[in-house]
Design a protein around this motif. Structure first.
Motif, PDB file in Angstrom:
ATOM      1  N   GLN A 191       0.786  -1.223   0.000  1.00 12.71           N
ATOM      2  CA  GLN A 191       0.000   0.000   0.000  1.00 12.71           C
ATOM      3  C   GLN A 191       0.824   1.283   0.000  1.00 12.71           C
ATOM      4  O   GLN A 191       0.419   2.285  -0.579  1.00 12.71           O
ATOM      5  N   THR A 192       1.998   1.247   0.656  1.00 12.66           N
ATOM      6  CA  THR A 192       2.719   2.492   0.920  1.00 12.66           C
ATOM      7  C   THR A 192       4.216   2.323   0.700  1.00 12.66           C
ATOM      8  O   THR A 192       4.799   1.323   1.107  1.00 12.66           O
ATOM      9  N   VAL A 193       4.819   3.311   0.066  1.00  7.84           N
ATOM     10  CA  VAL A 193       6.272   3.390  -0.046  1.00  7.84           C
ATOM     11  C   VAL A 193       6.735   4.602   0.747  1.00  7.84           C
ATOM     12  O   VAL A 193       6.220   5.713   0.561  1.00  7.84           O
ATOM     13  N   THR A 194       7.712   4.385   1.632  1.00  6.82           N
ATOM     14  CA  THR A 194       8.267   5.470   2.433  1.00  6.82           C
ATOM     15  C   THR A 194       9.731   5.667   2.069  1.00  6.82           C
ATOM     16  O   THR A 194      10.524   4.725   2.131  1.00  6.82           O
ATOM     17  N   ALA A 195      10.087   6.879   1.669  1.00  9.02           N
ATOM     18  CA  ALA A 195      11.483   7.214   1.376  1.00  9.02           C
ATOM     19  C   ALA A 195      12.155   7.657   2.674  1.00  9.02           C
ATOM     20  O   ALA A 195      11.670   8.561   3.362  1.00  9.02           O
ATOM     21  N   VAL A 196      13.276   7.029   3.001  1.00  9.76           N
ATOM     22  CA  VAL A 196      14.018   7.330   4.231  1.00  9.76           C
ATOM     23  C   VAL A 196      15.240   8.167   3.866  1.00  9.76           C
ATOM     24  O   VAL A 196      15.993   7.805   2.953  1.00  9.76           O
ATOM     25  N   HIS A 197      15.476   9.261   4.577  1.00  8.18           N
ATOM     26  CA  HIS A 197      16.498  10.219   4.147  1.00  8.18           C
ATOM     27  C   HIS A 197      16.975  11.086   5.297  1.00  8.18           C
ATOM     28  O   HIS A 197      16.435  11.021   6.414  1.00  8.18           O
ATOM     29  N   LYS A 198      17.987  11.912   5.018  1.00  7.23           N
ATOM     30  CA  LYS A 198      18.425  12.982   5.920  1.00  7.23           C
ATOM     31  C   LYS A 198      18.659  14.254   5.099  1.00  7.23           C
ATOM     32  O   LYS A 198      19.694  14.926   5.211  1.00  7.23           O
ATOM     33  N   ALA A 199      17.689  14.581   4.259  1.00 14.23           N
ATOM     34  CA  ALA A 199      17.818  15.746   3.392  1.00 14.23           C
ATOM     35  C   ALA A 199      17.817  17.052   4.169  1.00 14.23           C
ATOM     36  O   ALA A 199      18.190  18.097   3.625  1.00 14.23           O
ATOM     37  N   ASN A 200      17.425  17.026   5.431  1.00 15.01           N
ATOM     38  CA  ASN A 200      17.508  18.232   6.245  1.00 15.01           C
ATOM     39  C   ASN A 200      18.958  18.590   6.576  1.00 15.01           C
ATOM     40  O   ASN A 200      19.277  19.745   6.862  1.00 15.01           O
ATOM     41  N   ILE A 201      19.850  17.596   6.511  1.00 17.18           N
ATOM     42  CA  ILE A 201      21.273  17.826   6.781  1.00 17.18           C
ATOM     43  C   ILE A 201      22.077  17.761   5.486  1.00 17.18           C
ATOM     44  O   ILE A 201      22.851  18.666   5.171  1.00 17.18           O
ATOM     45  N   MET A 202      21.898  16.670   4.740  1.00 15.95           N
ATOM     46  CA  MET A 202      22.605  16.499   3.463  1.00 15.95           C
ATOM     47  C   MET A 202      21.676  16.923   2.338  1.00 15.95           C
ATOM     48  O   MET A 202      21.052  16.101   1.667  1.00 15.95           O
ATOM     49  N   ARG A 203      21.575  18.232   2.181  1.00 13.40           N
ATOM     50  CA  ARG A 203      20.544  18.798   1.326  1.00 13.40           C
ATOM     51  C   ARG A 203      20.740  18.447  -0.152  1.00 13.40           C
ATOM     52  O   ARG A 203      19.757  18.260  -0.880  1.00 13.40           O
ATOM     53  N   MET A 204      21.962  18.359  -0.603  1.00 11.59           N
ATOM     54  CA  MET A 204      22.199  18.103  -2.020  1.00 11.59           C
ATOM     55  C   MET A 204      22.109  16.603  -2.351  1.00 11.59           C
ATOM     56  O   MET A 204      21.412  16.207  -3.278  1.00 11.59           O
ATOM     57  N   THR A 205      22.828  15.759  -1.580  1.00 11.53           N
ATOM     58  CA  THR A 205      22.845  14.329  -1.889  1.00 11.53           C
ATOM     59  C   THR A 205      21.501  13.673  -1.590  1.00 11.53           C
ATOM     60  O   THR A 205      20.841  13.129  -2.486  1.00 11.53           O
ATOM     61  N   ASP A 206      21.069  13.734  -0.345  1.00  6.48           N
ATOM     62  CA  ASP A 206      19.776  13.153   0.002  1.00  6.48           C
ATOM     63  C   ASP A 206      18.634  13.936  -0.632  1.00  6.48           C
ATOM     64  O   ASP A 206      17.561  13.383  -0.905  1.00  6.48           O
TER      65      ASP A 206
END
Length: 361
Positions: A191-206
Motif C-alpha cells: 500500500q505504501t512506499v516510504t522514502a528514508v532520508h536525511k535531506a535536512n542535513i545532506m541537502r544536495m545528496t539526500d
C-alpha cells in the motif's frame, strides 16, 4: 525486469539420496549459479539443494569459486568463471562470504554488486508464527540502493591525520531504485512506499535522492507515498514496526535499517535477501555471517539461504515450488519440534532439513 511478485559432515546427512531426481530434472532445468560461500556456507547450501531436489524444483546448479582477484591497479574482482556463469545463467544463489576486516581487503559482497550492477537490494522482514520475538505482526520490506552512496569507496587523506570519504548520489541510480520500489509495491499488493532520508542535513545528496522518489511517486498514484527522516524511522520501527510497509533508501541507511528490521523478526538467520540488476541478472543471498565457530559441526541454520532461494524461485516465475517450500519452512518453525539452536531448539542442521523435507507433503 521481473520485480518479485561442502563440508564432509553435510555430505553424510541422513536423508535419502535423491541425486537421480536431479539428473532427471536437469534435462529441462534452468541452470542457476551457486556460490556456496565460506564457513557454514557449504553445509547450508547443501541443505538448500537437498530440499529443492525433494520438492522436484526444475533447477540445475552450477557451482563457482569467488576467491577475490586483486588487479594491478588495486581494484578487486572475482574469477572469470563466476562472471561468465552469472552472465550466462542470469540468476544466482549465494552463501555468506568472509571479508577480512582492517586488512585492506574489499568486501566480496560489494565486489559482486559492482561487477553485476546489482542496483537494488530487496529484503522482506516478516514475523514467523511459532518463533516469538519482542514484536508480532511485522511484515515490511526494505529496498536499498546498492551501488553508490557512502559505499562508493571514494576516500583520500587530506593531510596527515585527516581523511575524507565522499558520498556519491546520482540521479540515474536514485531514479531506478525509486521506480523499482514503487513497481515492487504495485506487483505485490503493497500500500505504501516510504522514502528514508536525511535531506535536512545532506541537502544536495539526500535532496537529489528524495527528488527522484517524488518523481517516481507521481507515476504510481495508486501507491501511497511518505517521507521520513532516518532517525524518525528508527524510532518508529522500534515503537511499532507494523505501521510501515515498503521502505526505500540510499545505500548506507539501507544497510543499517535492513539489519534493524531483521532483528525485529528474529535476526539475519531467518531473513532472506535478493539483489536485482540490469539485463535480468539477480543474485539472492544469505546476509548473515560465515559462523566459522560452528562450521562443519552440523549446527547451522539454513533458513535464511532457503528463504532467499524461495525469493529466487518467485523471481523466476516458479511460484508453486516457492509456495510449497516456504510453507514447509513455516510449518517446521511453527510446530517447533525440530528446529536448530538459534531458533531455541536442539536439532542439527541435517535434522532440521529433513523435517522441512517431511513437511513438503
Amino acid at each position: 525486469m521481473n520485480v518479485l511478485g561442502s563440508c564432509r559432515s553435510c555430505r553424510r546427512l541422513p536423508w535419502k539420496d535423491l541425486s537421480h531426481r536431479t539428473r532427471r530434472l536437469a534435462t529441462a532445468a534452468k541452470t542457476v549459479t551457486l556460490i556456496e560461500g565460506d564457513g557454514i556456507g557449504p553445509e547450508i547450501s547443501s541443505a538448500v539443494q537437498n530440499i529443492f531436489v525433494a520438492a522436484e524444483v526444475p533447477l540445475a546448479w552450477e557451482k563457482v569459486n569467488v576467491k577475490p582477484i586483486v588487479l594491478p591497479d588495486g581494484r578487486t574482482t572475482v574469477p572469470d568463471e563466476c562472471i561468465q556463469s552469472m552472465r550466462k545463467n542470469k540468476i544466482g544463489l549465494k552463501g555468506p562470504l568472509e571479508t577480512q576486516i582492517g586488512k585492506g581487503a574489499v568486501s566480496l559482497n560489494l565486489t559482486l554488486r559492482r561487477t553485476f550492477n546489482l542496483y537494488a537490494n530487496l529484503r522482506p522482514c516478516r514475523s514467523l508464527e511459532g518463533y516469538q520475538t519482542a514484536y508480532c505482526g511485522v511484515d515490511l520490506v526494505t529496498i536499498r540502493e546498492n551501488t553508490e552512496g557512502e559505499y562508493s569507496g571514494i576516500e583520500h587523506e587530506v593531510v596527515d591525520g585527516v581523511v575524507q570519504s565522499m558520498k556519491l548520489i546520482t540521479r540515474e541510480a536514485s531514479q531506478r531504485v525509486a521506480e523499482f520500489a514503487f513497481q515492487y509495491a504495485r506487483n505485490n499488493n503493497r500500500q505504501t512506499v516510504t522514502a528514508v532520508h536525511k535531506a535536512n542535513i545532506m541537502r544536495m545528496t539526500d535532496g537529489l535522492f528524495l527528488s527522484c522518489c517524488r518523481n517516481a511517486a507521481e507515476k504510481y498514484s495508486d501507491i501511497k507515498y511518505n517521507e521520513m527522516f532516518l532517525d524518525t524511522c528508527c524510532l518508529s520501527l522500534v515503537q511499532d514496526p507494523t505501521q510501515l510497509d515498503v521502505l526505500v533508501m540510499p545505500n548506507l541507511y539501507g544497510d543499517i535499517l535492513s539489519d534493524l528490521c531483521a532483528g525485529l523478526v528474529g535476526g539475519l538467520g531467518v531473513t532472506p535477501s535478493g539483489n536485482i540488476g540490469f539485463d535480468e541478472v539477480a543474485l539472492f543471498e544469505a546476509v548473515h555471517g560465515t559462523a566459522p565457530d560452528i562450521a562443519g559441526k552440523n549446527k547451522a541454520n539454513p533458513t535464511a539461504l532457503l528463504l532467499s532461494g524461495v525469493m529466487m524461485l518467485r523471481h523466476m516465475g516458479l511460484r508453486d515450488y516457492a509456495n510449497r517450500i516456504e510453507g514447509a519452512v513455516f510449518r517446521t518453525i511453527r510446530e517447533g519440534k525440530v528446529i536448530t539452536g538459534d531458533l531455541k531448539g536442539t536439532a542439527t542442521c541435517s535434522e532440521y532439513t529433513q523435517e522441512i523435507i517431511n513437511n513438503l507433503n
